[in-house]
Scaffold this active site. Structure first.
Site, PDB file in Angstrom:
ATOM      1  N   ASP A  15     -10.207  -2.106  -6.156  1.00 22.98           N
ATOM      2  CA  ASP A  15     -10.327  -1.905  -4.840  1.00 22.98           C
ATOM      3  C   ASP A  15      -9.298  -3.204  -4.362  1.00 22.98           C
ATOM      4  OD1 ASP A  15      -9.505  -1.711  -2.222  1.00 22.98           O
ATOM      5  OD2 ASP A  15     -11.395  -0.313  -1.714  1.00 22.98           O
ATOM      6  N   ILE A  16      -8.405  -4.083  -4.298  1.00 17.50           N
ATOM      7  CA  ILE A  16      -7.715  -4.611  -3.877  1.00 17.50           C
ATOM      8  C   ILE A  16      -7.826  -4.925  -2.011  1.00 17.50           C
ATOM      9  CG2 ILE A  16      -5.487  -4.507  -2.286  1.00 17.50           C
ATOM     10  CD1 ILE A  16      -4.160  -6.238  -3.776  1.00 17.50           C
ATOM     11  N   ASN A  29       5.765  -0.036   3.770  1.00 12.17           N
ATOM     12  CA  ASN A  29       6.571  -0.078   4.430  1.00 12.17           C
ATOM     13  C   ASN A  29       7.749  -0.314   5.183  1.00 12.17           C
ATOM     14  OD1 ASN A  29       6.236   1.644   6.622  1.00 12.17           O
ATOM     15  ND2 ASN A  29       4.578   2.580   5.407  1.00 12.17           N
ATOM     16  N   GLY A  37      -2.073   5.148   0.652  1.00 13.83           N
ATOM     17  CA  GLY A  37      -2.575   4.640  -0.813  1.00 13.83           C
ATOM     18  C   GLY A  37      -3.189   2.751  -0.300  1.00 13.83           C
ATOM     19  N   VAL A  38      -1.783   2.142  -0.961  1.00 13.07           N
ATOM     20  CA  VAL A  38      -3.513   0.151  -0.897  1.00 13.07           C
ATOM     21  C   VAL A  38      -2.970   0.441   1.054  1.00 13.07           C
ATOM     22  CG1 VAL A  38      -0.983  -0.456  -1.901  1.00 13.07           C
ATOM     23  CG2 VAL A  38      -3.145  -0.972  -1.554  1.00 13.07           C
ATOM     24  N   ASP A  39      -2.081   0.491   1.299  1.00 12.79           N
ATOM     25  CA  ASP A  39      -1.837   0.318   2.212  1.00 12.79           C
ATOM     26  C   ASP A  39      -2.473   0.468   3.439  1.00 12.79           C
ATOM     27  OD1 ASP A  39      -0.312  -0.701   5.243  1.00 12.79           O
ATOM     28  OD2 ASP A  39       1.999   0.904   4.265  1.00 12.79           O
ATOM     29  N   SER A 122       5.212  -0.292  -5.730  1.00 12.71           N
ATOM     30  CA  SER A 122       5.926   1.106  -5.478  1.00 12.71           C
ATOM     31  C   SER A 122       5.381   1.942  -6.495  1.00 12.71           C
ATOM     32  CB  SER A 122       7.458   0.138  -5.953  1.00 12.71           C
ATOM     33  OG  SER A 122       7.650   0.381  -5.165  1.00 12.71           O
ATOM     34  N   THR A 123       4.689   1.753  -7.267  1.00 13.13           N
ATOM     35  CA  THR A 123       4.479   3.079  -8.335  1.00 13.13           C
ATOM     36  C   THR A 123       3.472   4.498  -8.007  1.00 13.13           C
ATOM     37  OG1 THR A 123       2.420   1.952  -9.414  1.00 13.13           O
ATOM     38  CG2 THR A 123       4.111   0.463 -10.089  1.00 13.13           C
ATOM     39  N   GLY A 124       2.929   4.074  -6.508  1.00 14.22           N
ATOM     40  CA  GLY A 124       2.597   5.391  -5.966  1.00 14.22           C
ATOM     41  C   GLY A 124       3.488   6.153  -5.742  1.00 14.22           C
TER      42      GLY A 124
HETATM   43  N1  AR6 Z   1      -6.167  -0.669  -3.861  1.00 13.32           N
HETATM   44  C1  AR6 Z   1      -5.362  -1.469  -5.364  1.00 13.32           C
HETATM   45  N2  AR6 Z   1      -4.238  -0.789  -5.603  1.00 13.32           N
HETATM   46  C2  AR6 Z   1      -4.419   1.027  -5.147  1.00 13.32           C
HETATM   47  C3  AR6 Z   1      -5.620   0.982  -3.753  1.00 13.32           C
HETATM   48  C4  AR6 Z   1      -6.381  -0.193  -3.695  1.00 13.32           C
HETATM   49  N3  AR6 Z   1      -7.298  -0.079  -2.891  1.00 13.32           N
HETATM   50  N4  AR6 Z   1      -5.316   2.389  -3.336  1.00 13.32           N
HETATM   51  C5  AR6 Z   1      -3.630   2.081  -4.088  1.00 13.32           C
HETATM   52  N5  AR6 Z   1      -3.710   1.959  -5.072  1.00 13.32           N
HETATM   53  P1  AR6 Z   1       1.063   3.033  -2.978  1.00 13.32           P
HETATM   54  P2  AR6 Z   1       3.949   2.409  -2.735  1.00 13.32           P
HETATM   55  C6  AR6 Z   1      -2.563   1.825  -5.682  1.00 13.32           C
HETATM   56  O1  AR6 Z   1       1.385   4.464  -2.753  1.00 13.32           O
HETATM   57  O2  AR6 Z   1       3.695   3.472  -4.302  1.00 13.32           O
HETATM   58  C7  AR6 Z   1       2.277   4.610   1.762  1.00 13.32           C
HETATM   59  O3  AR6 Z   1       2.146   5.151   2.791  1.00 13.32           O
HETATM   60  C8  AR6 Z   1      -1.634   2.781  -6.979  1.00 13.32           C
HETATM   61  O4  AR6 Z   1      -2.993   3.831  -7.137  1.00 13.32           O
HETATM   62  O5  AR6 Z   1       0.159   2.703  -2.419  1.00 13.32           O
HETATM   63  O6  AR6 Z   1       4.431   0.838  -3.164  1.00 13.32           O
HETATM   64  C9  AR6 Z   1       3.007   2.913   2.126  1.00 13.32           C
HETATM   65  O7  AR6 Z   1       3.432   2.982   3.573  1.00 13.32           O
HETATM   66  C10 AR6 Z   1      -0.925   2.799  -6.482  1.00 13.32           C
HETATM   67  O8  AR6 Z   1      -0.757   1.711  -8.561  1.00 13.32           O
HETATM   68  O9  AR6 Z   1       1.833   1.804  -2.797  1.00 13.32           O
HETATM   69  C11 AR6 Z   1       4.983   3.380   1.838  1.00 13.32           C
HETATM   70  O10 AR6 Z   1       5.107   4.399   2.997  1.00 13.32           O
HETATM   71  C12 AR6 Z   1      -0.271   1.675  -5.975  1.00 13.32           C
HETATM   72  O11 AR6 Z   1      -1.160   0.836  -4.982  1.00 13.32           O
HETATM   73  C13 AR6 Z   1       4.392   3.929   0.616  1.00 13.32           C
HETATM   74  O12 AR6 Z   1       2.740   4.125   0.434  1.00 13.32           O
HETATM   75  C14 AR6 Z   1       0.429   1.576  -5.364  1.00 13.32           C
HETATM   76  O13 AR6 Z   1       0.364   2.883  -4.794  1.00 13.32           O
HETATM   77  C15 AR6 Z   1       4.520   2.734   0.037  1.00 13.32           C
HETATM   78  O14 AR6 Z   1       4.135   3.167  -1.882  1.00 13.32           O
END
Ligand code: AR6
Length: 175
Positions: A15-16, A29, A37-39, A122-124
């Site tokens: 977890d970052i 975003n 997600g991570v945000d 971008s991969t989530g």
């Molecule tokens: N630590 C590390 N990696 C994580 C964590 C964490 N705590 N949580 C999720 N990931 P995403 P995106 C991974 O969806 O595709 C948001 O709603 C996750 O498994 O977080 O860039 C924003 O507001 C995946 O591998 O980001 C935007 O609207 C990676 O982080 C949108 O999602 C990215 O997944 C951005 O989408």
């Protein structure tokens, strides 16, 4: 750990928000007002100071980056960048994803940041295929190190074991 020129490249499974570095990067975003997600994890963990600064900044175009405090998180800064939503791979996604990493690194340099951690941007929710995205992420980081000749400690934080193994295998092959 991988050594590349003056820099170190590391991979971590986890977890970052728990990582102690100068700056963690957020996959945000365009609004910078939070999301899933991570945000979501970064805003939840960092508290309202991050959101207050993001509101003042007023958004961020895709491929660019902005910096705030990390609030209650163990890092000093959060660098918010916006990766592309993946459509078909021929709609400029590659350049935008490359720029998201590169502009984050430019900001890091400007703020004298020595240790930085990236999630897999971008991969989530944004649907970028992990293997393609990983190659772009690593190319951007390598290009930056080549250009800046900088002693930077870069960690890729992967959230699942498959992604973690993919990064390790690729870096082993490449570096
Ligand atoms: N630590 C590390 N990696 C994580 C964590 C964490 N705590 N949580 C999720 N990931 P995403 P995106 C991974 O969806 O595709 C948001 O709603 C996750 O498994 O977080 O860039 C924003 O507001 C995946 O591998 O980001 C935007 O609207 C990676 O982080 C949108 O999602 C990215 O997944 C951005 O989408």
């Amino acid at each position: 750990m991988f050594k590349y020129k003056d820099a170190q490249i590391k991979t971590i499974l986890g977890d970052i928000t728990k990582i102690e570095v100068d700056a963690i990067v957020n996959a945000a975003n365009n609004t910078l007002l939070g999301g899933g997600g991570v945000d979501g994890a970064i805003h939840r963990g960092g508290g309202k100071r991050i959101l207050e600064q993001c509101k003042k900044i007023g958004g961020c175009p895709t491929g660019e980056a902005r910096i705030t405090t990390a609030g209650d998180l163990p890092s000093k800064y959060v660098i918010h960048t916006v990766g592309p939503i993946y459509k078909d791979g021929i709609s400029g996604e590659e350049r935008l994803l490359y720029n998201a990493y590169y502009s984050s690194l430019n900001l890091a340099k400007e703020y004298n940041i020595k240790t930085i951690a990236f999630p897999s941007i971008s991969t989530g929710a944004y649907g970028y295929p992990i293997e393609k995205a990983m190659k772009i992420a690593i190319k951007s980081v390598i290009d930056f190190i080549d250009k800046e000749k900088i002693d930077l400690d870069i960690t890729f934080v992967l959230f699942n074991n498959d992604d973690f193994l993919l990064y390790n295998n690729y870096l082993n092959e490449k570096l």
